[in-house]
Design an enzyme around this catalytic site. Structure first.
Site, mmCIF file in Angstrom:
data_model
loop_
_atom_site.group_PDB
_atom_site.id
_atom_site.type_symbol
_atom_site.label_atom_id
_atom_site.label_comp_id
_atom_site.label_asym_id
_atom_site.label_seq_id
_atom_site.Cartn_x
_atom_site.Cartn_y
_atom_site.Cartn_z
ATOM 1 N N LYS A 43 0.847 -1.203 0.000
ATOM 2 C CA LYS A 43 0.000 0.000 0.000
ATOM 3 C C LYS A 43 0.884 1.254 0.000
ATOM 4 O O LYS A 43 2.083 1.191 0.297
ATOM 5 C CB LYS A 43 -0.886 -0.011 1.241
ATOM 6 C CG LYS A 43 -0.103 0.020 2.553
ATOM 7 C CD LYS A 43 -0.987 -0.203 3.774
ATOM 8 C CE LYS A 43 -0.164 -0.159 5.056
ATOM 9 N NZ LYS A 43 -0.961 -0.529 6.240
ATOM 10 N N TYR A 272 16.093 29.591 6.833
ATOM 11 C CA TYR A 272 15.024 30.371 7.470
ATOM 12 C C TYR A 272 15.164 30.446 8.987
ATOM 13 O O TYR A 272 15.493 29.450 9.628
ATOM 14 C CB TYR A 272 13.661 29.730 7.168
ATOM 15 C CG TYR A 272 13.208 29.863 5.737
ATOM 16 C CD1 TYR A 272 13.197 31.095 5.093
ATOM 17 C CD2 TYR A 272 12.766 28.740 5.043
ATOM 18 C CE1 TYR A 272 12.757 31.204 3.775
ATOM 19 C CE2 TYR A 272 12.316 28.841 3.732
ATOM 20 C CZ TYR A 272 12.316 30.074 3.103
ATOM 21 O OH TYR A 272 11.884 30.175 1.820
HETATM 22 C C1 LIG Z 1 -0.152 -1.502 6.926
HETATM 23 C C2 LIG Z 1 -0.754 -2.768 7.369
HETATM 24 C C3 LIG Z 1 0.020 -3.936 7.491
HETATM 25 C C4 LIG Z 1 1.527 -3.948 7.390
HETATM 26 O O1 LIG Z 1 2.086 -3.485 8.599
HETATM 27 P P1 LIG Z 1 3.660 -3.461 8.845
HETATM 28 O O2 LIG Z 1 3.770 -3.115 10.282
HETATM 29 O O3 LIG Z 1 4.214 -2.401 7.966
HETATM 30 O O4 LIG Z 1 4.195 -4.806 8.535
HETATM 31 C C5 LIG Z 1 -0.639 -5.114 7.748
HETATM 32 N N1 LIG Z 1 -1.981 -5.143 7.921
HETATM 33 C C6 LIG Z 1 -2.744 -4.048 7.850
HETATM 34 C C7 LIG Z 1 -4.207 -4.160 8.074
HETATM 35 C C8 LIG Z 1 -2.170 -2.814 7.592
HETATM 36 O O5 LIG Z 1 -2.929 -1.716 7.559
#
Ligand SMILES: *Cc1c(COP(=O)(O)O)cnc(C)c1O
Length: 384
Positions: A43, A272
């Protein structure tokens, strides 16, 4: 330690992703977790690493499923020829599930209304929908709450009997609050899985563990793990040594070239607000990364930067496009290679150092990287 020669082809502002690292990380995690199924979570542009190349690299390492938040992310994979089993679990209130069903995307379900909408869309598509029931076991985020389980499981079993849906999985997501909290969540999850079986469901995938639980809580693995961070070679425990001990290699290197160099007198204000002033005559190197590229402004005056073989600290504020580094009397020139973070094993700052500097976690640092930085995907050790 990489030499300048090895970095001669570095672009002005780029994100280098070592796809072999992703493949070998998945392979190593496959071995450690030893589950029947492995969902590689890609994702959010694969945590800033690039969804398509990373998805392919993860599948090459033995992942048999891909996980994304939204159906749009799943359809992007499908539209680019990636047809591995894919799960999407976060939906719009009025989500049209038709395209997901047509593309054989498995749909995570968090409400009974979603079950009905999916069944209706499956009817229209003339295809059975794959669903995975998400049970809320304490995180209070998405997922069916405990009091809804009996109804949801009854409705799911009915729809499955009618051939409209197939319940391919039951899953939950843990809080990482503490081992005790996660153990309590797993106990509740076990109850949910038993209820699902009692309702006549026979999910092929049962999963709870993301990176942290997959690595430290074997009982959370069931027959499937769902791993994001660790496939990118990063540790959910915020220590790079731990990731290396597991055979994980960070896949992302953020690098570029010094855009300008200036010799300035003592007392010069730097960036800045002049939150940094030079103590003596010195050289300032201008680095072409800013918060427009996902570099956190909170890391101003704190985060490490590798320039031409030495590690310095950012001087002054990170701006939208650039920041400065006081390199003292080091012979830094315009065009010298710069690495914000990469593989600590190669002598580069680790993303965890950036996370500490910015008061956040490594997940957020890599995921935010993007903006104008050019993506460069390579196989083979990028600094050899
Ligand atoms: C993002 C996510 C993961 C992966 O989590 P990590 O800690 O990056 O391994 C797994 N399951 C769900 C539902 C998530 O939202």
């Amino acid at each position: 330690m990489p030499d300048r020669e090895a970095l001669r082809d570095v672009g002005f502002r780029e994100v280098l992703v070592d796809l072999d690292a992703v493949t070998s990380n998945v392979r190593a995690l496959r071995e450690v977790t030893a589950t029947e199924h492995f969902v590689a979570v890609v994702k959010a542009r694969a945590y800033g690493h690039g969804a398509l190349p990373v998805a392919r690299a993860a599948l090459a390492g033995g992942a048999d499923w891909l996980g994304v938040a939204t159906i749009a992310e799943a359809l992007e994979l499908r539209g680019n020829g990636i047809d591995a089993p894919t799960l999407a679990w976060l939906h719009a209130p009025d989500e049209d599930f038709g395209p997901a069903i047509e593309a054989a995307v498995s749909i995570g379900v968090s409400t009974v209304a979603q079950l009905s909408a999916i069944a209706a869309a499956a009817g229209r598509a003339g295809r059975q929908a794959s669903v995975q029931l998400k049970l809320d076991t304490g995180l209070s985020r998405n997922g069916l709450p405990r009091d809804v389980w009996p109804e949801a499981l009854r409705v799911a079993a009915e729809l499955e009997n009618e051939g409209r849906i197939r319940v391919d999985g039951v899953f939950t997501h843990l809080s990482n609050a503490s081992l005790a909290d996660d153990t309590a969540a797993l106990t509740l999850f076990d109850e949910g899985v038993a209820l699902a079986r009692a309702a006549g469901l026979d999910p092929a995938l049962v999963h709870a563990a993301a990176s942290a639980a997959a690595l430290r809580q074997p009982e959370a693995r069931y027959n499937t793990v769902r791993i994001g961070l660790a496939i990118y070679g990063l540790s959910p425990f915020q220590d790079t040594a731990g990731a290396r001990a597991l055979g994980l290699r960070p896949a992302m290197t953020v690098r570029g070239r010094v855009a300008n160099v200036k010799r300035v007198p003592a007392g010069s204000g730097v960036s800045y607000d002049y939150t940094y002033r030079t103590e003596r005559e010195t050289t300032l190197a201008l680095i072409p990364f800013g918060y427009g590229d996902g570099v956190p402004r909170a890391a101003s005056n704190l985060a490490p930067v590798w320039i031409g073989g030495k590690v310095y600290t950012i001087s002054g504020r990170v701006a939208m496009d650039q920041f400065l580094v006081d390199v003292g009397d080091s012979p830094v020139s315009i065009g010298d290679p710069v690495v914000l973070f990469g593989d600590a094993g190669d002598g580069f700052p680790a993303v965890e150092e950036w996370a500490r500097a910015a008061g956040t976690i490594n997940w957020e640092i890599v995921t935010r990287i993007g903006g104008r930085a050019t993506g460069v995907w390579v196989t083979g050790n990028p600094v050899d």
